[in-house]
Design a protein around this motif. Sequence first.
Motif, mmCIF file in Angstrom:
data_model
loop_
_atom_site.group_PDB
_atom_site.id
_atom_site.type_symbol
_atom_site.label_atom_id
_atom_site.label_comp_id
_atom_site.label_asym_id
_atom_site.label_seq_id
_atom_site.Cartn_x
_atom_site.Cartn_y
_atom_site.Cartn_z
ATOM 1 N N MET A 1 0.831 -1.211 0.000
ATOM 2 C CA MET A 1 0.000 0.000 0.000
ATOM 3 C C MET A 1 0.860 1.254 0.000
ATOM 4 N N GLU A 2 2.018 1.192 0.688
ATOM 5 C CA GLU A 2 2.898 2.354 0.775
ATOM 6 C C GLU A 2 3.426 2.738 -0.599
ATOM 7 N N LYS A 3 3.680 1.753 -1.459
ATOM 8 C CA LYS A 3 4.126 2.061 -2.812
ATOM 9 C C LYS A 3 3.076 2.867 -3.557
ATOM 10 N N ASN A 4 1.803 2.531 -3.329
ATOM 11 C CA ASN A 4 0.720 3.282 -3.968
ATOM 12 C C ASN A 4 0.720 4.745 -3.529
ATOM 13 N N HIS A 5 1.009 4.989 -2.251
ATOM 14 C CA HIS A 5 1.062 6.358 -1.749
ATOM 15 C C HIS A 5 2.185 7.133 -2.436
ATOM 16 N N LYS A 6 3.325 6.501 -2.642
ATOM 17 C CA LYS A 6 4.442 7.185 -3.292
ATOM 18 C C LYS A 6 4.133 7.447 -4.764
ATOM 19 N N TRP A 7 3.415 6.507 -5.394
ATOM 20 C CA TRP A 7 3.004 6.727 -6.782
ATOM 21 C C TRP A 7 2.028 7.899 -6.878
ATOM 22 N N ILE A 8 1.141 8.004 -5.897
ATOM 23 C CA ILE A 8 0.188 9.127 -5.874
ATOM 24 C C ILE A 8 0.956 10.436 -5.690
ATOM 25 N N LEU A 9 1.915 10.433 -4.765
ATOM 26 C CA LEU A 9 2.729 11.627 -4.538
ATOM 27 C C LEU A 9 3.456 12.031 -5.821
ATOM 28 N N GLY A 10 4.041 11.037 -6.502
ATOM 29 C CA GLY A 10 4.732 11.315 -7.751
ATOM 30 C C GLY A 10 3.787 11.815 -8.828
ATOM 31 N N GLY A 11 2.575 11.248 -8.893
ATOM 32 C CA GLY A 11 1.596 11.662 -9.890
ATOM 33 C C GLY A 11 1.133 13.094 -9.675
ATOM 34 N N VAL A 12 0.877 13.460 -8.416
ATOM 35 C CA VAL A 12 0.456 14.831 -8.106
ATOM 36 C C VAL A 12 1.585 15.807 -8.442
ATOM 37 N N PHE A 13 2.800 15.417 -8.131
ATOM 38 C CA PHE A 13 3.956 16.268 -8.439
ATOM 39 C C PHE A 13 4.061 16.496 -9.945
ATOM 40 N N PHE A 14 3.928 15.436 -10.724
ATOM 41 C CA PHE A 14 4.039 15.559 -12.176
ATOM 42 C C PHE A 14 2.888 16.395 -12.748
ATOM 43 N N PHE A 15 1.697 16.253 -12.179
ATOM 44 C CA PHE A 15 0.551 17.051 -12.629
ATOM 45 C C PHE A 15 0.832 18.541 -12.474
ATOM 46 N N PHE A 16 1.372 18.936 -11.314
ATOM 47 C CA PHE A 16 1.658 20.352 -11.108
ATOM 48 C C PHE A 16 2.866 20.805 -11.931
ATOM 49 N N PHE B 1 7.634 12.234 3.612
ATOM 50 C CA PHE B 1 6.619 11.185 3.721
ATOM 51 C C PHE B 1 7.141 10.033 4.586
ATOM 52 N N ARG B 2 8.393 9.648 4.388
ATOM 53 C CA ARG B 2 8.971 8.534 5.157
ATOM 54 C C ARG B 2 9.097 8.885 6.631
ATOM 55 N N ILE B 3 9.447 10.143 6.929
ATOM 56 C CA ILE B 3 9.514 10.560 8.332
ATOM 57 C C ILE B 3 8.138 10.480 8.973
ATOM 58 N N LEU B 4 7.135 11.036 8.307
ATOM 59 C CA LEU B 4 5.778 11.017 8.849
ATOM 60 C C LEU B 4 5.254 9.595 8.986
ATOM 61 N N ARG B 5 5.678 8.737 8.074
ATOM 62 C CA ARG B 5 5.212 7.335 8.076
ATOM 63 C C ARG B 5 5.658 6.598 9.328
ATOM 64 N N ARG B 6 6.699 7.084 9.970
ATOM 65 C CA ARG B 6 7.166 6.466 11.210
ATOM 66 C C ARG B 6 6.165 6.656 12.351
ATOM 67 N N PHE B 7 5.313 7.671 12.227
ATOM 68 C CA PHE B 7 4.402 8.024 13.307
ATOM 69 C C PHE B 7 2.925 7.867 12.940
ATOM 70 N N TYR B 8 2.627 7.905 11.628
ATOM 71 C CA TYR B 8 1.228 7.907 11.204
ATOM 72 C C TYR B 8 1.006 6.894 10.083
ATOM 73 N N SER B 9 -0.249 6.714 9.723
ATOM 74 C CA SER B 9 -0.598 5.803 8.637
ATOM 75 C C SER B 9 -0.136 6.374 7.297
ATOM 76 N N GLY B 10 -0.123 5.501 6.274
ATOM 77 C CA GLY B 10 0.304 5.942 4.956
ATOM 78 C C GLY B 10 -0.567 7.049 4.393
ATOM 79 N N THR B 11 -1.877 6.922 4.541
ATOM 80 C CA THR B 11 -2.801 7.926 4.007
ATOM 81 C C THR B 11 -2.634 9.262 4.717
ATOM 82 N N THR B 12 -2.546 9.220 6.043
ATOM 83 C CA THR B 12 -2.342 10.453 6.817
ATOM 84 C C THR B 12 -1.023 11.114 6.440
#
Length: 305
Positions: free
Chosen positions: A1-16, A147-158
């Motif tokens: 699931m975490e890979k999907n979050h990174k793909w979403i992050l990359g997709g949003v970045f490319f869109f902008f 994202f990786r820092i936050l992932r240590r404390f929160y869920s992938g979506t958060t």
Amino acid sequence: MEKNHKWILGGVFFFFFLLLTPLGLFGKWIPAILHTGFYSVTQIDPGDDTAYYAFLRSGFFDGDWDFINEPNYAHAEQFNSTGYVFTFWQVGQSILYVPFFLLGHLLALALNSWGYVFELNGNSPPYHIATAIASQTYVFIGLILLFRILRRFYSGTTSLVATLGIWLGSSLIYYTFIRQRMAHGTEFCFSVVFLSTWLRFRKSKIVWEHALIGGALGFLCLIRLINVVYVGLYVVDMGWVWFSARKNREELKNVLLKMTAFGIASLVMFSPQLYTWNQIDGSLLNYVAKVFEIMGGQVQSSSEP
């Protein structure tokens, strides 16, 4: 699931990237007072953008720190006793840009060999495109690390929502795609690098791992000196360890060794800036004096009727 979050992050970045990077759509530079949020990566803006870029272009093509011939360079009328033009700005970002700048140079050489005419002096679109992409690359690296820092404390979506919120809800997106060559993009990246290194090794008893924390801070300060405030995180940490272990001589010795390694590594990574200050201004004290002189002149002129 975490890979999907990174793909979403990359997709949003490319869109902008597609939305805010017109790739030369505007044939002429748009004055800052008139622009509506779009700048071309094929040109470089005056002011801070040109000043950070000057270290890279002048060092590579001219072999010196003489910025008098840099287009649209601010403070070109302010000379130091060394004969060089004064600069407020620092060298760290240019160091990070070197690999991309070299690719831009190779691209310019290739395009010229194919019949397309571009100046081979650092002031043409291949170099500007390469350094704009450099800044965007470092911002994206910073977002992934955040994202990786936050992932240590929160869920992938958060963590994903928080990362995108920090980026899209702040001026960072402006410095990612519109004013790409301001130092804030690379500064963001290495702020996260420092925080990531500090979180990983802050409780370590291994001396060289604390040198890594110091090295990360030293390079962050090489981009912008104001980031020295981050040293407070490390000092508070070590102060608490020192206080907790004040009756344990071995532990106190280890704290001293860790702090020494941290300090030495910080200075080593920051040393290129000390070198450029010595070359351009004569010394750090001369640099500080010149800053106060210029700032004082600006305050005086602004107060005149």
